[in-house]
Design a protein around this motif. Structure first.
Motif, short mmCIF file in Angstrom:
data_model
loop_
_atom_site.label_atom_id
_atom_site.label_comp_id
_atom_site.label_asym_id
_atom_site.label_seq_id
_atom_site.Cartn_x
_atom_site.Cartn_y
_atom_site.Cartn_z
N CYS A 120 0.82 -1.21 0.00
CA CYS A 120 0.00 0.00 0.00
C CYS A 120 0.85 1.26 0.00
O CYS A 120 0.43 2.31 0.49
N GLY A 121 2.05 1.19 -0.53
CA GLY A 121 2.93 2.35 -0.52
C GLY A 121 2.83 3.22 -1.75
O GLY A 121 3.38 4.32 -1.79
N LYS A 122 2.10 2.74 -2.79
CA LYS A 122 2.02 3.51 -4.04
C LYS A 122 0.56 3.67 -4.44
O LYS A 122 0.18 3.47 -5.59
N THR A 123 -0.25 4.06 -3.49
CA THR A 123 -1.69 4.12 -3.73
C THR A 123 -2.10 5.20 -4.72
O THR A 123 -3.17 5.10 -5.33
N ASP A 124 -1.29 6.24 -4.89
CA ASP A 124 -1.67 7.33 -5.77
C ASP A 124 -1.11 7.18 -7.19
O ASP A 124 -1.16 8.11 -7.98
N ARG A 125 -0.59 6.01 -7.49
CA ARG A 125 -0.05 5.76 -8.83
C ARG A 125 -1.03 4.93 -9.64
O ARG A 125 -1.58 3.92 -9.15
N GLU A 126 -1.25 5.32 -10.88
CA GLU A 126 -2.23 4.62 -11.72
C GLU A 126 -1.85 3.16 -11.96
O GLU A 126 -2.71 2.30 -12.11
N ASP A 127 -0.53 2.85 -12.02
CA ASP A 127 -0.13 1.47 -12.29
C ASP A 127 -0.33 0.56 -11.07
O ASP A 127 -0.07 -0.64 -11.15
N SER A 128 -0.79 1.11 -9.96
CA SER A 128 -1.10 0.30 -8.79
C SER A 128 -2.57 -0.14 -8.78
O SER A 128 -2.98 -0.90 -7.90
N VAL A 152 -14.37 8.35 5.06
CA VAL A 152 -13.88 8.13 6.42
C VAL A 152 -14.07 9.37 7.28
O VAL A 152 -14.51 9.29 8.44
N ASP A 153 -13.78 10.54 6.72
CA ASP A 153 -13.91 11.78 7.49
C ASP A 153 -15.36 12.06 7.87
O ASP A 153 -15.66 12.45 9.01
N ILE A 154 -16.27 11.87 6.94
CA ILE A 154 -17.69 12.13 7.22
C ILE A 154 -18.23 11.17 8.27
O ILE A 154 -18.88 11.58 9.24
N GLU A 188 -7.02 1.65 5.93
CA GLU A 188 -6.40 1.09 7.13
C GLU A 188 -4.89 1.32 7.10
O GLU A 188 -4.27 1.67 8.12
N SER A 189 -4.26 1.14 5.92
CA SER A 189 -2.81 1.30 5.84
C SER A 189 -2.37 2.73 6.12
O SER A 189 -1.28 2.97 6.62
N LYS A 190 -3.24 3.67 5.82
CA LYS A 190 -2.90 5.07 6.04
C LYS A 190 -3.32 5.56 7.42
O LYS A 190 -3.09 6.73 7.78
N GLY A 191 -3.97 4.69 8.19
CA GLY A 191 -4.37 5.07 9.54
C GLY A 191 -5.52 6.06 9.57
O GLY A 191 -5.69 6.79 10.55
N TRP A 192 -6.35 6.09 8.52
CA TRP A 192 -7.44 7.05 8.47
C TRP A 192 -8.60 6.67 9.39
O TRP A 192 -9.38 7.53 9.79
N PHE A 193 -8.71 5.39 9.71
CA PHE A 193 -9.82 4.98 10.55
C PHE A 193 -9.69 5.49 11.98
O PHE A 193 -10.66 5.83 12.63
N GLY A 194 -8.48 5.51 12.50
CA GLY A 194 -8.30 5.79 13.91
C GLY A 194 -8.95 4.67 14.70
O GLY A 194 -8.69 3.50 14.49
N GLU A 195 -9.83 5.02 15.58
CA GLU A 195 -10.56 4.02 16.35
C GLU A 195 -11.96 3.82 15.80
O GLU A 195 -12.80 3.18 16.42
N PHE A 196 -12.23 4.40 14.63
CA PHE A 196 -13.57 4.31 14.07
C PHE A 196 -13.66 3.16 13.08
O PHE A 196 -12.97 3.11 12.10
#
Length: 314
Positions: A120-128, A152-154, A188-196
């Protein structure tokens, strides 16, 4: 005219093997025959069983009773197991039996692609990502990340909200990976969930869909109407497409809207064929079994809105 015999001097003559052997006509191999059963041995065993029964009738009865009870216990266990499997894990219609009965608001992120990178280190690349030809534009992967983060934010700001990533295993060449699992893994890999993080509960007060902004009319009007969801409780959060893809995307969206106007539930013609192609691994929809409240809705097909009972209209 003479004929060739099959006597002892004939080249085609043969003799069946003797001495307790069998001859295989297909393979031409002689095999040792099976030893005949010993009738005296069988009679001896039967006599011993009969003698034991006559001398110990109570013991024989106890053995038979124990065996019968054991069979009944095994049958009852397997019957209970098969009943559980056959139920499909469906929840009871009572609200209190849902795992998270207090959740009332749905935040759904519409999936658009499958993440195929080994990490999950190249999520912003089209070839991923597994992209269709019409999706291959610079910045396309970044739009997927924007949808994930927006959802996730909402949902994270509402204790009564459920975050749902939508999208199955839609691309055969991408393997048995789902769009929803791709989005979830990235968040999950970016830690966006937190405890949610929660799971599905079913009686909804409000619904919010996260997708591209040019799809708002279809979701907010056509799909919402087909589901019978109240307009005042439905919300849409759209993010822009890439500049190079926007014009073509808007034309394609207009064509799709026209199809859903004629076929609101996507169960006929080209929309039905598209749905089948989006299921290359022949997965089944779990909702009719897992959510019996929606069984009638999922089996409905018609040009007018479904008129049966819906759990969000209460």
């Amino acid at each position: 005219m003479s004929s060739q015999g099959f006597g002892p001097g004939s080249p085609k003559s043969f003799r069946y093997p003797r001495g307790g052997t069998d001859f295989d006509l297909e393979s031409g191999i002689a095999r040792k025959g099976r030893k005949p059963k010993n009738p005296h041995l069988e009679a001896s065993i039967l006599m011993r069983i009969r003698y034991f029964y006559e001398v110990h009738p109570v013991a024989v009865a106890a053995i038979l009773l124990s065996f019968g009870l054991g069979v009944l216990v095994l049958l009852s266990v397997y019957e209970a197991r098969f009943r559980t499997m056959g139920s499909g894990g469906a929840w009871s219609s009572e609200v209190g039996e849902y795992p998270f009965p207090n959740l009332r608001n749905l935040v759904m992120v519409a999936g658009h692609s499958i993440y195929t990178s080994a990490n999950c280190g190249k999520t912003d690349r089209e070839d991923s990502w597994f992209l269709e030809p019409y999706q291959k534009h610079p910045g396309q992967a970044a739009t997927f990340l924007a949808h994930i983060r927006e959802g996730v934010d909402i949902a994270g700001k509402d204790d009564g909200a459920l975050l749902l990533f939508s999208g199955g295993e839609t691309r055969k060449d991408a393997g048995p990976r789902s769009e929803a699992q791709s989005y979830w893994a990235i968040a999950e890999s970016k830690g966006w969930f937190g405890e949610f993080w929660t799971t599905w509960a079913f009686l909804l007060s409000c619904a919010l869909v996260v997708s591209y902004d040019f799809k708002e009319e279809r979701f907010a009007q056509l799909h919402r109407t087909a589901l019978g969801f109240p307009e005042g409780r439905f919300f849409f959060s759209g993010t822009p497409a890439t500049p190079t893809a926007r014009e073509a995307a808007q034309k394609g969206e207009a064509a799709v809207r026209a199809q859903f106007l004629e076929d609101p539930y996507g169960c006929l013609g080209s929309l039905h064929e598209k749905r089948l192609k989006r299921d290359p691994f022949h997965r089944t929809i779990p909702y009719p079994d897992g959510c019996p409240e929606l069984k009638s809705l999922f089996s409905y097909c018609g040009p007018v809105p479904f008129s049966g009972h819906l759990p969000w209209i209460e």
